[in-house]
Design an enzyme around this catalytic site. Structure first.
Site, short mmCIF file in Angstrom:
data_model
loop_
_atom_site.label_atom_id
_atom_site.label_comp_id
_atom_site.label_asym_id
_atom_site.label_seq_id
_atom_site.Cartn_x
_atom_site.Cartn_y
_atom_site.Cartn_z
N SER A 145 -5.45 5.46 6.26
CA SER A 145 -6.31 4.47 6.91
C SER A 145 -5.78 4.16 8.29
O SER A 145 -4.56 4.21 8.53
CB SER A 145 -6.36 3.18 6.09
OG SER A 145 -7.03 2.14 6.79
N TYR A 158 -1.78 -3.56 1.66
CA TYR A 158 -2.55 -2.32 1.75
C TYR A 158 -2.11 -1.49 2.96
O TYR A 158 -1.88 -0.27 2.85
CB TYR A 158 -4.04 -2.65 1.85
CG TYR A 158 -4.92 -1.46 2.10
CD1 TYR A 158 -5.28 -0.60 1.06
CD2 TYR A 158 -5.43 -1.20 3.38
CE1 TYR A 158 -6.11 0.50 1.29
CE2 TYR A 158 -6.25 -0.11 3.60
CZ TYR A 158 -6.59 0.74 2.56
OH TYR A 158 -7.41 1.81 2.80
#
Length: 269
Positions: A145, A158
């Site tokens: 990501s 995350y």
């Protein structure tokens, strides 16, 4: 044979292959003539997805119901990666985020995030690379990501997990390259999938221009894989964002961080 050459017997294994970016990979690869091995927790949804892909594209689709946050789930996929017919492409797509700030989180939830986002990626990449390097062909795409390039989600772990995935993929990619095997981290920005809804994260205030289509993310990922890139960041706007995250002063990043899924307000202190 390399990943981008036509071959009627190529197989790709995709984790989290029933939704979002994983499902987009499955559709694109099946359309390109690949046979598939799909991995997901929901056996019923897995079977329905396989039936749809077989009916539409006429390729074989194996299914492995598995929870990759568990040792048994990882072991089931490792066995398939070591078996015949060989897997030419592994897409480690399965992952989760938490809608809970770390200061209010639990060891159980944080451990599950790490086991799925980090531990499973490590295990399956290693399991895939052993036969690939012996055959001198194959590729691994680890879905990371843009969030992994900076602490843009205060209180969320995350982004830390995705920072590991990107760094890991770059490092392993360099060591696998001499064997004719490619490893690439795919680092998309906000992508329209079920990901945020399933985590209970309200993204309604995110501007429309920031969202990407999963099919576009996959198209750019496969182009970058063919080019031999170690890291793929789809869309010019997120390439600019990554440049900013890499070079902007940390204090500025703290001020402009907008994704507040992990914040705790003063009233909750």
């Amino acid at each position: 044979m390399t990943v981008d050459q036509p071959d009627t017997e190529r197989r790709a294994l995709i984790t989290g292959g029933t939704a979002g970016i994983g499902a987009a990979f499955a559709r694109r690869l099946a359309a390109d003539g690949w046979h598939l091995v799909l991995v997901a927790r929901d056996a019923d949804r897995l079977a329905a997805t396989a039936a749809e892909l077989i009916g539409r594209y006429g390729r074989t689709v194996e299914t492995i119901p598995a929870d990759l946050s568990t040792d048994d789930g990882c072991a089931a996929v490792e066995r398939r990666l070591a078996a015949e017919p060989p897997v030419e492409l592994l897409v480690n797509n399965a992952g989760i985020s938490l809608n809970t700030p770390f200061l209010r989180s639990s060891v159980e939830d944080e451990s599950r995030l790490l086991r799925l986002n980090v531990h499973a990626v490590m295990r399956l990449t290693l399991a895939a690379l052993r036969p690939m390097t012996e055959r001198r062909r194959g590729a691994v795409i680890n879905v990371s990501s843009v969030a992994g390039f900076g602490a843009v989600m205060p209180g969320s772990t995350y982004s830390a997990s995705k920072a590991w995935v990107t760094n890991f993929s770059e490092s392993v990619g360099q060591s696998a390259r001499p064997f004719g095997v490619r490893v690439m981290a795919l680092c998309p920005g906000y992508t329209r999938t079920e990901f945020h809804d399933r985590a209970g994260i309200n993204m309604s205030k995110t501007p429309g221009w920031m969202w990407l289509r999963a099919d576009d993310v996959v198209d750019e990922a496969l182009r970058d894989l063919r080019k031999g890139k170690l890291v793929s960041v789809p869309a010019w706007k997120y390439k600019l964002a990554v440049a900013g995250l890499r070079h902007a002063p940390r204090r500025l990043l703290e001020v402009v961080s907008r994704d507040t899924r992990g914040r705790i307000g003063r009233e909750h202190g």
